[in-house]
Design a protein around this motif. Structure first.
Motif, short mmCIF file in Angstrom:
data_model
loop_
_atom_site.label_atom_id
_atom_site.label_comp_id
_atom_site.label_asym_id
_atom_site.label_seq_id
_atom_site.Cartn_x
_atom_site.Cartn_y
_atom_site.Cartn_z
N GLN A 246 0.83 -1.21 0.00
CA GLN A 246 0.00 0.00 0.00
C GLN A 246 0.86 1.26 0.00
O GLN A 246 0.54 2.24 -0.67
CB GLN A 246 -0.92 0.00 1.21
N GLU A 247 1.95 1.24 0.77
CA GLU A 247 2.81 2.42 0.84
C GLU A 247 3.42 2.75 -0.52
O GLU A 247 3.40 3.90 -0.96
CB GLU A 247 3.92 2.20 1.87
N VAL A 248 3.95 1.73 -1.20
CA VAL A 248 4.54 1.96 -2.51
C VAL A 248 3.48 2.40 -3.51
O VAL A 248 3.74 3.25 -4.38
CB VAL A 248 5.26 0.69 -3.00
N ASN A 249 2.27 1.87 -3.38
CA ASN A 249 1.19 2.24 -4.31
C ASN A 249 0.74 3.69 -4.16
O ASN A 249 0.00 4.19 -5.01
CB ASN A 249 0.00 1.31 -4.12
N GLN A 250 1.18 4.36 -3.09
CA GLN A 250 0.85 5.77 -2.94
C GLN A 250 1.70 6.66 -3.86
O GLN A 250 1.34 7.81 -4.13
CB GLN A 250 1.06 6.21 -1.48
N LYS A 251 2.80 6.11 -4.34
CA LYS A 251 3.71 6.89 -5.17
C LYS A 251 3.22 6.90 -6.61
O LYS A 251 2.95 5.85 -7.20
CB LYS A 251 5.12 6.30 -5.09
N PRO A 252 3.09 8.09 -7.20
CA PRO A 252 2.58 8.17 -8.58
C PRO A 252 3.56 7.61 -9.60
O PRO A 252 4.78 7.66 -9.41
CB PRO A 252 2.37 9.68 -8.78
N LEU A 253 2.99 7.07 -10.67
CA LEU A 253 3.77 6.57 -11.79
C LEU A 253 3.79 7.62 -12.90
O LEU A 253 3.10 8.64 -12.83
CB LEU A 253 3.15 5.27 -12.32
N LEU A 254 4.57 7.37 -13.93
CA LEU A 254 4.54 8.23 -15.10
C LEU A 254 3.17 8.14 -15.76
O LEU A 254 2.48 7.12 -15.65
CB LEU A 254 5.63 7.82 -16.09
N PRO A 255 2.72 9.20 -16.43
CA PRO A 255 1.36 9.22 -16.99
C PRO A 255 1.02 8.01 -17.85
O PRO A 255 -0.09 7.48 -17.76
CB PRO A 255 1.35 10.51 -17.80
N LYS A 256 1.94 7.55 -18.67
CA LYS A 256 1.65 6.41 -19.54
C LYS A 256 1.37 5.16 -18.72
O LYS A 256 0.49 4.35 -19.05
CB LYS A 256 2.81 6.17 -20.51
N ALA A 257 2.14 4.99 -17.63
CA ALA A 257 1.93 3.83 -16.76
C ALA A 257 0.62 3.94 -16.01
O ALA A 257 -0.11 2.96 -15.83
CB ALA A 257 3.10 3.69 -15.79
N LEU B 100 -4.78 0.90 -3.05
CA LEU B 100 -4.53 2.33 -3.00
C LEU B 100 -4.69 2.92 -1.60
O LEU B 100 -4.59 4.12 -1.42
CB LEU B 100 -5.47 3.06 -3.97
N GLY B 101 -4.97 2.07 -0.62
CA GLY B 101 -5.15 2.54 0.74
C GLY B 101 -6.50 3.20 0.96
O GLY B 101 -6.68 3.94 1.94
N LEU B 102 -7.45 2.94 0.08
CA LEU B 102 -8.78 3.55 0.18
C LEU B 102 -9.77 2.66 0.92
O LEU B 102 -10.91 3.06 1.15
CB LEU B 102 -9.33 3.85 -1.22
N ALA B 103 -9.35 1.45 1.25
CA ALA B 103 -10.19 0.52 2.01
C ALA B 103 -9.30 -0.23 2.99
O ALA B 103 -8.14 -0.55 2.68
CB ALA B 103 -10.90 -0.46 1.08
N GLU B 104 -9.81 -0.49 4.17
CA GLU B 104 -9.04 -1.18 5.18
C GLU B 104 -9.09 -2.69 4.96
O GLU B 104 -10.05 -3.22 4.41
CB GLU B 104 -9.58 -0.86 6.58
N GLY B 105 -8.05 -3.35 5.41
CA GLY B 105 -8.03 -4.80 5.41
C GLY B 105 -8.50 -5.31 6.76
O GLY B 105 -9.04 -4.56 7.57
N GLU B 106 -8.27 -6.59 7.01
CA GLU B 106 -8.61 -7.18 8.30
C GLU B 106 -7.36 -7.29 9.16
O GLU B 106 -6.27 -7.62 8.67
CB GLU B 106 -9.22 -8.56 8.10
N ALA B 107 -7.53 -7.04 10.45
CA ALA B 107 -6.40 -7.03 11.37
C ALA B 107 -5.66 -8.36 11.40
O ALA B 107 -4.43 -8.39 11.57
CB ALA B 107 -6.87 -6.66 12.77
N LYS B 108 -6.39 -9.46 11.17
CA LYS B 108 -5.73 -10.77 11.25
C LYS B 108 -4.70 -10.99 10.15
O LYS B 108 -3.88 -11.91 10.24
CB LYS B 108 -6.77 -11.88 11.24
N TYR B 109 -4.74 -10.15 9.11
CA TYR B 109 -3.76 -10.27 8.03
C TYR B 109 -2.63 -9.25 8.15
O TYR B 109 -1.72 -9.24 7.31
CB TYR B 109 -4.45 -10.10 6.68
#
Length: 349
Positions: free
Chosen positions: A185-196, A265-274
């Motif tokens: 999730q942390e890495v997914n917060q970083k934007p990619l180049l527009p084409k990607a 994208l960090g827009l929804a929470e997961g479950e604590a057990k994971y």
């Protein structure tokens, strides 16, 4: 046993004959193999309409999981994991090839797909990466399979990667299309180049309520569009598509898919057990089990360069590039090549 070993050697030599270049990359042997247009055409003509006739059900973790099984019950186990928006039918031809040679082949419906159902209405409809991998470990426990060769593409490749990283003792070997796909999730917060970013348009669409409603109303049209863009040279028939599309009618399908992409994208929470699993996965752990990675030359879906992920595989490792217009749904588009890779991976263990 002897006959199966002889067959495996023949398959290994068949793969070796396809090799056109060998390069050293990060201390690993990368084998770049080509599959000719003739081979691809023969595969499609020979196995154009194969499907699984019988689906079994078993309680596995939080699920009543549906799965196809072929081959002898005492055969060496192989578990094949499908992607999105694909289903177990991506592996019908591969399973036929492997089971005919004495392997026990298990192909499960992921949560939200096919006949797989949650045992309780109270269980969160969670699509995060480690939850799906834990489902497959639970399936192995339910089937009393201690260790298996794992193969996957798309969501299935990510799930196989996670299993190999978190539970290497359960994975004899692995075949992964498009290589190393563990996310953070942390890495997914970083934007990619527009084409990607453009390649991930549906991820952003699913982040909106309009996207959820749109997928709910048009899931088959949506799936067909993804199939066409992810495999632009694959001329699949309506019959082939419908066999898979019907498996998307699962009542939890939309909830699982939407949560999967929102969680990334960090827009929804997961479950604590994971959480304990995600903490490990966020470090992008190396994979030590014997691995073969595959890539098609016409993969229209987002995917990395093999040279970028090769170093993540610290055990025995080989990579094959398939030519002749092979796209994202590699097991269905090139079933013989995928089956050969599974057998070679098993030999590497």
């Amino acid at each position: 046993m002897e006959n199966q070993n002889n067959y495996s050697r023949r398959r290994f030599l068949s793969l070796a004959a396809l090799t056109v270049a060998v390069a050293e990359l990060g201390g690993l042997n990368l084998l770049n193999a080509k599959e000719t247009t003739k081979n691809k055409t023969d595969n499609n003509k020979t196995h154009s309409n194969t499907s699984f006739d019988t689906i079994k059900q078993i309680h596995a973790g939080v699920l009543n999981m549906g799965y196809a099984e072929s081959g002898p019950a005492d055969g060496k186990p192989i578990i094949l994991l499908h992607g999105w928006p694909y289903t177990i039918h991506s592996y019908a031809d591969v399973a036929a090839l492997l089971s005919a040679e004495g392997y026990r082949v298990i192909v499960p419906h992921f949560r939200g797909h096919g006949s797989t159902q949650f045992l309780s209405p109270k269980t969160p409809r969670n699509g995060q990466q480690s939850a799906i991998a834990a489902d497959i470990i639970a399936l192995m426990d339910a089937l009393k399979i201690d260790k298996a060769v794992i193969g996957g593409f798309d969501w299935g490749a990510r799930t196989a990667n996670i299993m190999a990283a978190l539970w290497p003792e359960r994975c004899k070997a692995m075949v992964s299309v498009s290589g190393y796909l563990i996310g953070s999730q942390e890495v997914n917060q970083k934007p990619l180049l527009p084409k990607a970013e453009l390649s991930w348009w549906y991820q952003f669409y699913f982040a909106t309520e309009r996207g959820r409603l749109g997928y709910e109303a048009n899931r088959k049209d949506f799936a067909k569009l993804i199939w066409q863009t992810a495999s632009p040279e694959w001329k699949f028939t309506d019959a082939i598509f419908e066999k898979s599309a019907v498996e998307l009618d699962n009542p939890d399908h939309v909830a699982i898919v939407i949560h999967n992409y929102r969680w990334r994208l960090g827009l929804a929470e997961g479950e604590a057990k994971y959480d304990k699993y995600e903490k490990i996965l966020a470090t992008f752990p190396a994979i030590t089990v014997p691995t073969i990675t595959l890539e098609g030359d016409a993969n229209g879906a987002p995917h990395g360069n093999p040279s970028d992920y090769a170093a993540k595989f610290k055990g025995k490792y080989a990579h094959y590039n398939l030519s002749a217009g092979i796209g994202h749904n590699l097991p269905q588009e090139a079933p013989k090549a995928f089956a050969d890779a599974i057998i070679q991976a098993a030999m590497m263990a």
